[in-house]
Structure formats: structure tokens, C-alpha cells
Scaffold this motif. Structure first.
Motif, PDB file in Angstrom:
ATOM      1  N   MET A  49      61.902  32.957  54.474  1.00 26.12           N
ATOM      2  CA  MET A  49      61.444  32.988  53.082  1.00 26.12           C
ATOM      3  C   MET A  49      60.852  34.370  52.778  1.00 26.12           C
ATOM      4  O   MET A  49      59.968  34.825  53.487  1.00 26.12           O
ATOM      5  CB  MET A  49      60.368  31.909  52.897  1.00 26.12           C
ATOM      6  N   ASN A  50      61.386  35.037  51.722  1.00 22.04           N
ATOM      7  CA  ASN A  50      60.820  36.348  51.429  1.00 22.04           C
ATOM      8  C   ASN A  50      59.526  36.200  50.627  1.00 22.04           C
ATOM      9  O   ASN A  50      59.134  35.103  50.219  1.00 22.04           O
ATOM     10  CB  ASN A  50      61.842  37.255  50.736  1.00 22.04           C
ATOM     11  N   GLU A  51      58.890  37.340  50.362  1.00 20.78           N
ATOM     12  CA  GLU A  51      57.550  37.264  49.764  1.00 20.78           C
ATOM     13  C   GLU A  51      57.565  36.718  48.335  1.00 20.78           C
ATOM     14  O   GLU A  51      56.632  36.039  47.906  1.00 20.78           O
ATOM     15  CB  GLU A  51      56.886  38.641  49.822  1.00 20.78           C
ATOM     16  N   VAL A  52      58.651  36.999  47.587  1.00 20.21           N
ATOM     17  CA  VAL A  52      58.718  36.471  46.222  1.00 20.21           C
ATOM     18  C   VAL A  52      58.916  34.952  46.259  1.00 20.21           C
ATOM     19  O   VAL A  52      58.312  34.213  45.477  1.00 20.21           O
ATOM     20  CB  VAL A  52      59.848  37.156  45.431  1.00 20.21           C
ATOM     21  N   ASP A  53      59.719  34.495  47.210  1.00 15.42           N
ATOM     22  CA  ASP A  53      59.870  33.046  47.366  1.00 15.42           C
ATOM     23  C   ASP A  53      58.530  32.414  47.746  1.00 15.42           C
ATOM     24  O   ASP A  53      58.198  31.305  47.322  1.00 15.42           O
ATOM     25  CB  ASP A  53      60.901  32.725  48.459  1.00 15.42           C
ATOM     26  N   GLU A  54      57.783  33.144  48.567  1.00  9.73           N
ATOM     27  CA  GLU A  54      56.468  32.654  48.984  1.00  9.73           C
ATOM     28  C   GLU A  54      55.535  32.518  47.775  1.00  9.73           C
ATOM     29  O   GLU A  54      54.813  31.521  47.623  1.00  9.73           O
ATOM     30  CB  GLU A  54      55.875  33.653  49.983  1.00  9.73           C
ATOM     31  N   LEU A  55      55.608  33.525  46.925  1.00 14.09           N
ATOM     32  CA  LEU A  55      54.796  33.504  45.700  1.00 14.09           C
ATOM     33  C   LEU A  55      55.207  32.317  44.829  1.00 14.09           C
ATOM     34  O   LEU A  55      54.362  31.567  44.322  1.00 14.09           O
ATOM     35  CB  LEU A  55      55.003  34.817  44.942  1.00 14.09           C
ATOM     36  N   ARG A  56      56.514  32.153  44.683  1.00 12.19           N
ATOM     37  CA  ARG A  56      57.039  31.068  43.852  1.00 12.19           C
ATOM     38  C   ARG A  56      56.595  29.707  44.403  1.00 12.19           C
ATOM     39  O   ARG A  56      56.145  28.836  43.675  1.00 12.19           O
ATOM     40  CB  ARG A  56      58.567  31.186  43.841  1.00 12.19           C
ATOM     41  N   ARG A  57      56.692  29.574  45.703  1.00 13.85           N
ATOM     42  CA  ARG A  57      56.312  28.308  46.334  1.00 13.85           C
ATOM     43  C   ARG A  57      54.825  28.028  46.131  1.00 13.85           C
ATOM     44  O   ARG A  57      54.426  26.924  45.777  1.00 13.85           O
ATOM     45  CB  ARG A  57      56.625  28.371  47.836  1.00 13.85           C
ATOM     46  N   ALA A  58      54.037  29.067  46.303  1.00 16.54           N
ATOM     47  CA  ALA A  58      52.588  28.881  46.162  1.00 16.54           C
ATOM     48  C   ALA A  58      52.226  28.472  44.734  1.00 16.54           C
ATOM     49  O   ALA A  58      51.345  27.638  44.515  1.00 16.54           O
ATOM     50  CB  ALA A  58      51.864  30.174  46.542  1.00 16.54           C
ATOM     51  N   MET A  59      52.922  29.063  43.766  1.00 16.29           N
ATOM     52  CA  MET A  59      52.606  28.724  42.382  1.00 16.29           C
ATOM     53  C   MET A  59      52.963  27.267  42.093  1.00 16.29           C
ATOM     54  O   MET A  59      52.335  26.614  41.272  1.00 16.29           O
ATOM     55  CB  MET A  59      53.333  29.668  41.420  1.00 16.29           C
ATOM     56  N   ARG A  60      53.971  26.767  42.795  1.00 13.97           N
ATOM     57  CA  ARG A  60      54.398  25.383  42.536  1.00 13.97           C
ATOM     58  C   ARG A  60      53.527  24.373  43.286  1.00 13.97           C
ATOM     59  O   ARG A  60      53.187  23.327  42.737  1.00 13.97           O
ATOM     60  CB  ARG A  60      55.852  25.216  42.971  1.00 13.97           C
ATOM     61  N   VAL A  61      53.194  24.686  44.544  1.00 13.56           N
ATOM     62  CA  VAL A  61      52.459  23.666  45.317  1.00 13.56           C
ATOM     63  C   VAL A  61      51.028  23.494  44.808  1.00 13.56           C
ATOM     64  O   VAL A  61      50.383  22.501  45.123  1.00 13.56           O
ATOM     65  CB  VAL A  61      52.412  23.969  46.839  1.00 13.56           C
ATOM     66  N   THR A  62      50.566  24.464  44.025  1.00 17.12           N
ATOM     67  CA  THR A  62      49.204  24.316  43.511  1.00 17.12           C
ATOM     68  C   THR A  62      49.184  23.621  42.149  1.00 17.12           C
ATOM     69  O   THR A  62      48.134  23.496  41.537  1.00 17.12           O
ATOM     70  CB  THR A  62      48.524  25.698  43.402  1.00 17.12           C
ATOM     71  N   GLU A  63      50.337  23.170  41.684  1.00 17.21           N
ATOM     72  CA  GLU A  63      50.400  22.390  40.444  1.00 17.21           C
ATOM     73  C   GLU A  63      49.612  21.110  40.616  1.00 17.21           C
ATOM     74  O   GLU A  63      49.619  20.510  41.689  1.00 17.21           O
ATOM     75  CB  GLU A  63      51.857  21.999  40.143  1.00 17.21           C
ATOM     76  N   ARG A  64      48.990  20.709  39.530  1.00 19.76           N
ATOM     77  CA  ARG A  64      48.268  19.437  39.582  1.00 19.76           C
ATOM     78  C   ARG A  64      48.814  18.534  38.488  1.00 19.76           C
ATOM     79  O   ARG A  64      48.246  18.423  37.413  1.00 19.76           O
ATOM     80  CB  ARG A  64      46.778  19.667  39.409  1.00 19.76           C
ATOM     81  N   ALA A  65      49.951  17.933  38.791  1.00 20.75           N
ATOM     82  CA  ALA A  65      50.655  17.160  37.768  1.00 20.75           C
ATOM     83  C   ALA A  65      49.959  15.845  37.453  1.00 20.75           C
ATOM     84  O   ALA A  65      50.295  15.186  36.482  1.00 20.75           O
ATOM     85  CB  ALA A  65      52.075  16.890  38.238  1.00 20.75           C
ATOM     86  N   ASP A  66      48.971  15.492  38.265  1.00 17.72           N
ATOM     87  CA  ASP A  66      48.394  14.164  38.075  1.00 17.72           C
ATOM     88  C   ASP A  66      47.396  14.091  36.925  1.00 17.72           C
ATOM     89  O   ASP A  66      47.030  13.042  36.475  1.00 17.72           O
ATOM     90  CB  ASP A  66      47.728  13.714  39.372  1.00 17.72           C
ATOM     91  N   ARG A  67      46.906  15.233  36.483  1.00 13.10           N
ATOM     92  CA  ARG A  67      45.979  15.179  35.345  1.00 13.10           C
ATOM     93  C   ARG A  67      45.967  16.507  34.624  1.00 13.10           C
ATOM     94  O   ARG A  67      46.050  17.562  35.228  1.00 13.10           O
ATOM     95  CB  ARG A  67      44.568  14.822  35.808  1.00 13.10           C
ATOM     96  N   THR A  68      45.868  16.447  33.308  1.00 15.56           N
ATOM     97  CA  THR A  68      45.754  17.680  32.537  1.00 15.56           C
ATOM     98  C   THR A  68      44.520  17.663  31.652  1.00 15.56           C
ATOM     99  O   THR A  68      44.030  18.696  31.257  1.00 15.56           O
ATOM    100  CB  THR A  68      46.976  17.913  31.638  1.00 15.56           C
ATOM    101  N   GLY A  69      44.024  16.481  31.317  1.00 14.56           N
ATOM    102  CA  GLY A  69      42.831  16.418  30.494  1.00 14.56           C
ATOM    103  C   GLY A  69      43.068  16.761  29.034  1.00 14.56           C
ATOM    104  O   GLY A  69      42.124  16.977  28.288  1.00 14.56           O
ATOM    105  N   LEU A  70      44.330  16.847  28.633  1.00 16.57           N
ATOM    106  CA  LEU A  70      44.611  17.204  27.244  1.00 16.57           C
ATOM    107  C   LEU A  70      44.498  15.974  26.343  1.00 16.57           C
ATOM    108  O   LEU A  70      44.885  14.879  26.716  1.00 16.57           O
ATOM    109  CB  LEU A  70      45.999  17.824  27.116  1.00 16.57           C
ATOM    110  N   ASP A  71      43.976  16.207  25.162  1.00 14.63           N
ATOM    111  CA  ASP A  71      43.772  15.143  24.194  1.00 14.63           C
ATOM    112  C   ASP A  71      44.916  15.204  23.179  1.00 14.63           C
ATOM    113  O   ASP A  71      44.863  15.957  22.215  1.00 14.63           O
ATOM    114  CB  ASP A  71      42.402  15.357  23.525  1.00 14.63           C
ATOM    115  N   LEU A  72      45.937  14.416  23.426  1.00 14.40           N
ATOM    116  CA  LEU A  72      47.138  14.489  22.576  1.00 14.40           C
ATOM    117  C   LEU A  72      46.837  14.119  21.125  1.00 14.40           C
ATOM    118  O   LEU A  72      47.359  14.749  20.202  1.00 14.40           O
ATOM    119  CB  LEU A  72      48.224  13.566  23.122  1.00 14.40           C
ATOM    120  N   ALA A  73      45.997  13.110  20.934  1.00 13.26           N
ATOM    121  CA  ALA A  73      45.665  12.714  19.557  1.00 13.26           C
ATOM    122  C   ALA A  73      44.962  13.872  18.847  1.00 13.26           C
ATOM    123  O   ALA A  73      45.256  14.175  17.676  1.00 13.26           O
ATOM    124  CB  ALA A  73      44.788  11.476  19.566  1.00 13.26           C
ATOM    125  N   GLY A  74      44.063  14.518  19.558  1.00 15.57           N
ATOM    126  CA  GLY A  74      43.355  15.670  18.972  1.00 15.57           C
ATOM    127  C   GLY A  74      44.304  16.826  18.694  1.00 15.57           C
ATOM    128  O   GLY A  74      44.179  17.516  17.676  1.00 15.57           O
TER     129      GLY A  74
END
Lengths: 167, 249
Positions: B1-26
């Protein structure tokens, strides 16, 4: 609920996590990231009838990134270590270490460099699309991207070893 | 894995898809308000007259109901040349239309900035802001058609204190943000005091505003940044006003 509203809710539900995370990568702060994503979604909803048939995700992304570039003109160097992620697979310690490392190296970039890196490597957009979304030339995207990668290398663009494997 | 792939992977694995806290009605509530504001701004005087315009996220300004459409000439304020303090090149008058229009207080300020046949103009309009008796005017960015018809794009007004206190007041940025627009609104505002020059700072660069004194009160100096000098919606890092001797106000 009107059909357009239902479509927007579906869109926002699907897109919000990535928008928030992109904003987090650009700011290093979850609260600011959520505010920025909220702003982008407000503007997206305000223009929904016009953009729903096109590329609403691209519109929201463009609003988000430009809003952040305009808002933060200096690198953000906040590392909110008190805000631990919820566990959803993988090792939390690894994830925290990776996040800290990532924010550390991204913190060496200017807001525009950060925006280019996020659009290119998080959203996987081609350079021409990044140029359109940032309203700059492709040449500017290339040079900014190149400069950003140099800085990232100098800051240590090699992810930390997973801690779990050493236990 | 090259360094750009490493960067890409790191940006994805730190996603927190389980919560965003956004108030859609608001989000949708605020989005409707933005939409209403744009529609109001885009349809000119009749709609502006009955709609509330929120500026600065707080108080609500209500533009005074219009009087019947007023045909006839609209005086255009002379533009002050920042280097001489004298009138600039766009002092003109046009013949008025018979269609409804916003009701500016005093002269409409021409800028020479064109969108096809239309010209960017600025004008003061009366506003009511609940519980803010000291705020009675706002500054509108509009477009004037060749027939003299005015279309309001954006209105800024104070949300605290007095609209005539010395110094800078609310600054208006293009409401579309950095999203490309066919009629971008130049950054604009007004200063109360004997300003002969107004200079903004952005990214360490100084940008000079164009000035025009309000016909009803020469202490009120309307200013704007030509789009060629300052890209609309670009936030200023700073702004200063100077008197005729160069002293900071």
C-alpha cells in the motif's frame, strides 16, 4: 410529507455522515464539523427543487468545502481527544491513534490544501471535478495537491502500527 | 500500500457512520427560511414588503409596506472617488418604470457593475426590527434593469443597537456563498463617519472599497468591493476606514 421533502430526508440521511466526516477532516473538530455539514444541508435543502434532479451530493459537498475554506483561513490544530468514538468494530485504541495521527498531519496544511486532499482522496474526485467544486483551475488543484502531499510526507505520511497487534 | 492509499484508508476508517447529531427537522426549517428569503429577494418590492428578512441569525427585520408604485425618475447617488473624494464616473439618472419596485430611501447608488443589461445598485430601505427601535434602515443590494426596475437580491441591517452609531455596520456577503451565481452580490455594507477610504484585508492583501455617501445623511458611507478586486462571498479578515488625512477612524 411532500415528495421533495421525503427525497431530501432520504438524501440527507444517506449523505450526512460523509459530509460530517469530511468537515471533521478539514477542521479537526466534531462540533465545527457538524455545524458545517448542517450549513451545507440547509443550503442544499433551500435549493432542493433546482438541484434534486442533478447532483445534490456534489452541490452539498461543494457548499461544505467552500464554506470551510472561507471560514477557516488557518490550519486548525485542535485534537479533540476527549471526544472518543463509539465502538463499531475494530480496536478503539487503534482508531484513536489513527485519528490523532491523521489530524496531526492534516493540521500542517492550509484550509485550501486540506480541502483538495479531502476532495481528492476522501471523496475520490478527479482533479477536474475538484477544480469545479473549488472554483479554481485544474492547474491550481494539481499544484495545491502536490504541495499538500509534500507537506504530509514531511509530517510523517505513514500510518501508525496498529496497537492491537502488539498486545 | 503506498502512502496515498494509506492516507485514503485512514480517512475512511475514522468515519463514524453511527451518529452525526444532525437535526434534520431543524435543517429543513432553516432551509425553508433561506428559500423564502431568496424568493423574497428575487421577486422585488411586492414580496419584499410582506416578508420578514433575517439577518445575522437573530432579529427579524420587516421591511415597511410599500406605497403605490411610483413612476418617475430615480436619482442615482454620485460615487465618491476614493482618491479625490469627488464624484466618480457613474452619476446618472434614469427614467422610471411603472412597475412596482422597492422603495429606497434617498438616492439609489449605481456601481457600474453589470449583469447583462442590469446594473448592480445599492439603496437604503426602511425596516422594522422588533424590540430594536434604533434600527430603522437596512442596506439592500439590488439590480436595476434598463427600465429602472429594481430587484432586491440581499438586505443587511443591524441586529442590535443603533443603525447610526459611528463605525462599521453589518457587512453583506453573497448569500449564495461560493456557489457560482450569475448575479453574484459584491461584498458591501455601510460605515457611519467621515470615511474617505475603506480598505479590507483578505489573505494579507489589501483591497480598496468603492464609496458613495447616502443622499439623506452624508455621514453614512455606503461601500462595496468590486468583484474583480474581491471575489464575492470571500470573508474579509479585516476592514478599516480612514479619513481624508489617512487617519484611522
Amino acid at each position: 410529507m411532500a415528495r421533495g421533502d421525503a427525497e431530501f430526508v432520504e438524501f440527507a440521511t444517506a449523505a450526512s455522515a460523509r459530509l460530517v466526516h469530511a468537515a471533521f477532516l478539514m477542521t479537526g473538530n466534531h462540533h465545527q464539523a457538524e455545524d458545517a455539514a448542517q450549513t451545507a444541508l440547509v443550503r442544499t435543502y433551500a435549493s432542493w427543487s433546482r438541484i434534486r434532479g442533478g447532483d445534490p451530493y456534489g452541490y452539498a459537498r461543494s457548499v461544505l468545502v467552500n464554506h470551510l475554506v472561507d471560514t477557516w483561513r488557518r490550519p486548525i490544530r485542535e485534537y479533540p481527544t476527549e471526544d472518543l468514538p463509539e465502538r463499531h468494530g475494530g480496536d478503539v485504541a487503534d482508531e484513536v491513534a489513527t485519528r490523532r495521527w491523521l489530524l496531526g498531519i492534516l493540521g500542517t496544511l492550509t484550509p485550501r490544501e486540506r480541502a483538495v486532499v479531502v476532495l481528492r482522496h476522501y471523496f475520490d474526485l478527479p482533479e477536474a471535478q475538484v477544480a469545479r467544486e473549488l472554483d479554481v483551475s485544474v492547474g491550481t488543484v494539481k499544484s495545491t495537491s502536490s504541495r499538500a502531499l509534500e507537506k504530509l510526507r514531511a509530517a510523517g505520511l505513514t500510518a501508525p502500527e496498529p496497537q492491537g497487534s502488539r498486545r | 500500500m503506498n502512502e496515498v492509499d494509506e492516507l485514503r484508508r485512514a480517512m475512511r476508517v475514522t468515519e463514524r457512520a453511527d451518529r452525526t447529531g444532525l437535526d434534520l427537522a431543524g435543517i429543513m426549517r432553516e432551509g425553508r427560511r433561506v428559500r423564502r428569503r431568496r424568493r423574497v429577494a428575487g421577486t422585488g418590492a411586492v414580496a419584499v414588503a410582506v416578508a420578514a428578512v433575517v439577518i445575522g441569525g437573530g432579529a427579524v427585520a420587516r421591511i415597511h409596506p410599500p406605497e403605490p408604485p411610483a413612476p418617475g425618475p430615480v436619482a442615482t447617488a454620485p460615487v465618491v472617488d476614493p482618491t479625490t473624494g469627488g464624484p466618480g464616473p457613474t452619476a446618472t439618472a434614469d427614467s422610471g418604470p411603472v412597475e412596482p419596485r422597492p422603495r429606497p430611501v434617498g438616492a439609489v447608488v449605481g456601481t457600474g457593475i453589470r449583469y447583462g443589461d442590469d446594473e448592480r445598485v445599492f439603496y437604503v430601505v426602511p425596516v422594522d426590527v422588533p424590540e430594536l427601535p434604533g434600527v430603522t434602515i437596512g442596506l439592500a443590494a439590488g439590480r436595476r434593469s434598463p427600465t429602472g426596475g429594481l430587484t432586491t437580491d440581499y438586505l443587511v441591517n443591524d441586529v442590535a443597537g443603533s443603525d447610526r452609531r459611528p463605525g462599521f455596520h453589518e457587512i453583506g456577503y453573497d448569500p449564495q456563498g461560493r456557489v457560482p451565481s450569475v448575479t453574484p452580490v459584491p461584498t458591501f455594507g455601510y460605515f457611519v463617519g467621515p470615511a474617505a477610504r475603506i480598505v479590507g484585508t483578505v489573505d494579507g492583501r489589501h483591497v480598496e472599497a468603492r464609496l458613495a455617501r447616502w443622499s439623506e445623511d452624508p455621514q453614512l458611507v455606503i461601500f462595496w468591493f468590486d468583484p474583480g478586486v474581491l471575489t464575492p462571498a470571500t470573508p474579509l479578515d479585516g476592514i478599516v476606514a480612514r479619513d481624508a488625512r489617512g487617519g484611522r477612524l
